[in-house]
Design a protein around this motif. Sequence first.
Motif, PDB file in Angstrom:
ATOM      1  N   ILE A  75       0.842  -1.202   0.000  1.00 61.10           N
ATOM      2  CA  ILE A  75       0.000   0.000   0.000  1.00 61.10           C
ATOM      3  C   ILE A  75       0.877   1.250   0.000  1.00 61.10           C
ATOM      4  O   ILE A  75       0.624   2.203  -0.740  1.00 61.10           O
ATOM      5  N   TYR A  76       1.910   1.245   0.811  1.00 62.29           N
ATOM      6  CA  TYR A  76       2.846   2.375   0.876  1.00 62.29           C
ATOM      7  C   TYR A  76       3.455   2.630  -0.511  1.00 62.29           C
ATOM      8  O   TYR A  76       3.489   3.773  -0.981  1.00 62.29           O
ATOM      9  N   GLN A  77       3.910   1.574  -1.172  1.00 64.44           N
ATOM     10  CA  GLN A  77       4.494   1.724  -2.501  1.00 64.44           C
ATOM     11  C   GLN A  77       3.485   2.287  -3.496  1.00 64.44           C
ATOM     12  O   GLN A  77       3.811   3.160  -4.299  1.00 64.44           O
ATOM     13  N   ASP A  78       2.249   1.783  -3.448  1.00 68.50           N
ATOM     14  CA  ASP A  78       1.218   2.289  -4.358  1.00 68.50           C
ATOM     15  C   ASP A  78       0.890   3.756  -4.081  1.00 68.50           C
ATOM     16  O   ASP A  78       0.624   4.520  -5.003  1.00 68.50           O
ATOM     17  N   LEU A  79       0.915   4.143  -2.811  1.00 66.65           N
ATOM     18  CA  LEU A  79       0.623   5.540  -2.462  1.00 66.65           C
ATOM     19  C   LEU A  79       1.639   6.493  -3.073  1.00 66.65           C
ATOM     20  O   LEU A  79       1.288   7.577  -3.531  1.00 66.65           O
ATOM     21  N   ILE A  80       2.885   6.089  -3.050  1.00 66.57           N
ATOM     22  CA  ILE A  80       3.926   7.010  -3.516  1.00 66.57           C
ATOM     23  C   ILE A  80       4.232   6.870  -5.000  1.00 66.57           C
ATOM     24  O   ILE A  80       4.884   7.738  -5.567  1.00 66.57           O
ATOM     25  N   GLN A  87      -8.987   4.330  -1.577  1.00 66.21           N
ATOM     26  CA  GLN A  87      -9.992   3.264  -1.559  1.00 66.21           C
ATOM     27  C   GLN A  87      -9.637   2.159  -2.552  1.00 66.21           C
ATOM     28  O   GLN A  87      -9.705   0.973  -2.221  1.00 66.21           O
ATOM     29  N   ASN A  88      -9.229   2.532  -3.753  1.00 62.70           N
ATOM     30  CA  ASN A  88      -8.838   1.532  -4.753  1.00 62.70           C
ATOM     31  C   ASN A  88      -7.607   0.749  -4.308  1.00 62.70           C
ATOM     32  O   ASN A  88      -7.531  -0.463  -4.497  1.00 62.70           O
ATOM     33  N   ILE A  89      -6.655   1.447  -3.723  1.00 60.95           N
ATOM     34  CA  ILE A  89      -5.435   0.781  -3.249  1.00 60.95           C
ATOM     35  C   ILE A  89      -5.772  -0.202  -2.134  1.00 60.95           C
ATOM     36  O   ILE A  89      -5.286  -1.341  -2.123  1.00 60.95           O
ATOM     37  N   SER A 106      -0.683   4.447  10.378  1.00 58.74           N
ATOM     38  CA  SER A 106      -0.133   5.586  11.134  1.00 58.74           C
ATOM     39  C   SER A 106       0.946   5.133  12.106  1.00 58.74           C
ATOM     40  O   SER A 106       1.968   5.806  12.267  1.00 58.74           O
ATOM     41  N   GLN A 107       0.733   3.999  12.766  1.00 58.67           N
ATOM     42  CA  GLN A 107       1.743   3.480  13.687  1.00 58.67           C
ATOM     43  C   GLN A 107       3.005   3.081  12.936  1.00 58.67           C
ATOM     44  O   GLN A 107       4.113   3.335  13.386  1.00 58.67           O
ATOM     45  N   ARG A 108       2.817   2.479  11.788  1.00 63.00           N
ATOM     46  CA  ARG A 108       3.944   1.950  11.015  1.00 63.00           C
ATOM     47  C   ARG A 108       4.756   3.044  10.326  1.00 63.00           C
ATOM     48  O   ARG A 108       5.972   3.019  10.293  1.00 63.00           O
ATOM     49  N   PHE A 109       4.062   4.049   9.757  1.00 65.79           N
ATOM     50  CA  PHE A 109       4.746   5.054   8.940  1.00 65.79           C
ATOM     51  C   PHE A 109       4.705   6.467   9.534  1.00 65.79           C
ATOM     52  O   PHE A 109       5.084   7.418   8.876  1.00 65.79           O
ATOM     53  N   GLN A 110       4.233   6.615  10.746  1.00 65.49           N
ATOM     54  CA  GLN A 110       4.192   7.908  11.448  1.00 65.49           C
ATOM     55  C   GLN A 110       3.487   8.988  10.644  1.00 65.49           C
ATOM     56  O   GLN A 110       3.987  10.105  10.523  1.00 65.49           O
ATOM     57  N   SER A 112      -0.555   9.821   8.259  1.00 57.90           N
ATOM     58  CA  SER A 112      -1.703   9.303   7.519  1.00 57.90           C
ATOM     59  C   SER A 112      -1.279   9.033   6.072  1.00 57.90           C
ATOM     60  O   SER A 112      -0.262   9.563   5.605  1.00 57.90           O
ATOM     61  N   PRO A 113      -2.054   8.248   5.335  1.00 59.47           N
ATOM     62  CA  PRO A 113      -1.717   8.003   3.929  1.00 59.47           C
ATOM     63  C   PRO A 113      -1.594   9.290   3.111  1.00 59.47           C
ATOM     64  O   PRO A 113      -0.679   9.423   2.301  1.00 59.47           O
ATOM     65  N   SER A 114      -2.495  10.245   3.343  1.00 57.75           N
ATOM     66  CA  SER A 114      -2.411  11.493   2.574  1.00 57.75           C
ATOM     67  C   SER A 114      -1.162  12.282   2.955  1.00 57.75           C
ATOM     68  O   SER A 114      -0.527  12.904   2.090  1.00 57.75           O
ATOM     69  N   GLN A 115      -0.784  12.278   4.225  1.00 61.98           N
ATOM     70  CA  GLN A 115       0.441  12.968   4.643  1.00 61.98           C
ATOM     71  C   GLN A 115       1.670  12.333   3.994  1.00 61.98           C
ATOM     72  O   GLN A 115       2.566  13.039   3.526  1.00 61.98           O
ATOM     73  N   ILE A 116       1.706  11.010   3.973  1.00 69.00           N
ATOM     74  CA  ILE A 116       2.840  10.299   3.373  1.00 69.00           C
ATOM     75  C   ILE A 116       2.922  10.611   1.883  1.00 69.00           C
ATOM     76  O   ILE A 116       3.992  10.910   1.351  1.00 69.00           O
ATOM     77  N   ARG A 117       1.786  10.580   1.208  1.00 76.08           N
ATOM     78  CA  ARG A 117       1.756  10.840  -0.233  1.00 76.08           C
ATOM     79  C   ARG A 117       2.250  12.259  -0.525  1.00 76.08           C
ATOM     80  O   ARG A 117       3.073  12.471  -1.417  1.00 76.08           O
ATOM     81  N   LYS A 118       1.783  13.243   0.239  1.00 78.13           N
ATOM     82  CA  LYS A 118       2.201  14.631   0.032  1.00 78.13           C
ATOM     83  C   LYS A 118       3.697  14.815   0.332  1.00 78.13           C
ATOM     84  O   LYS A 118       4.416  15.472  -0.400  1.00 78.13           O
TER      85      LYS A 118
END
Length: 122
Positions: A75-80, A87-89, A106-110, A112-118
């Motif tokens: 999921i992390y790879q797909d986000l970036i 939702q699709n991911i 959030s625990q794993r990557f410190q 949210s998904p949107s924060q990581i993507r940005k």
Amino acid sequence: MFKETLIQMQIANDIRPEGYILRFNSLLFEVLFQLYHNFSVKVFQANLSHKTKDLNRLNNVLSYTNQNEVRLSHIYQDLITTNDTLQNILERHGFTNYKLFRRMFSQRFQGSPSQIRKRLRK
């Protein structure tokens, strides 16, 4: 060997070089492997009648942990790397409980998904 692996995990977490998450994960699995093979028998020897039951429980936990780590990594790879919606991911990788996913992510990557993507697309 166990102590050295923990030290390497600390170093990877402190320095956070590019790709440190992969290094940290590999060390985490090494710790789990060492615990499973070097310490589980000693703990269970005192009560042999429960050995099989306890090992089955441990196998279930290790399997669950491994599945979630792999799914979160994908999921992390797909986000970036994609512009797909979250939702699709999530559907692609089998997460049906958004609340659970969000907490684990959030625990794993410190973040949210949107924060990581940005953060990683800047």
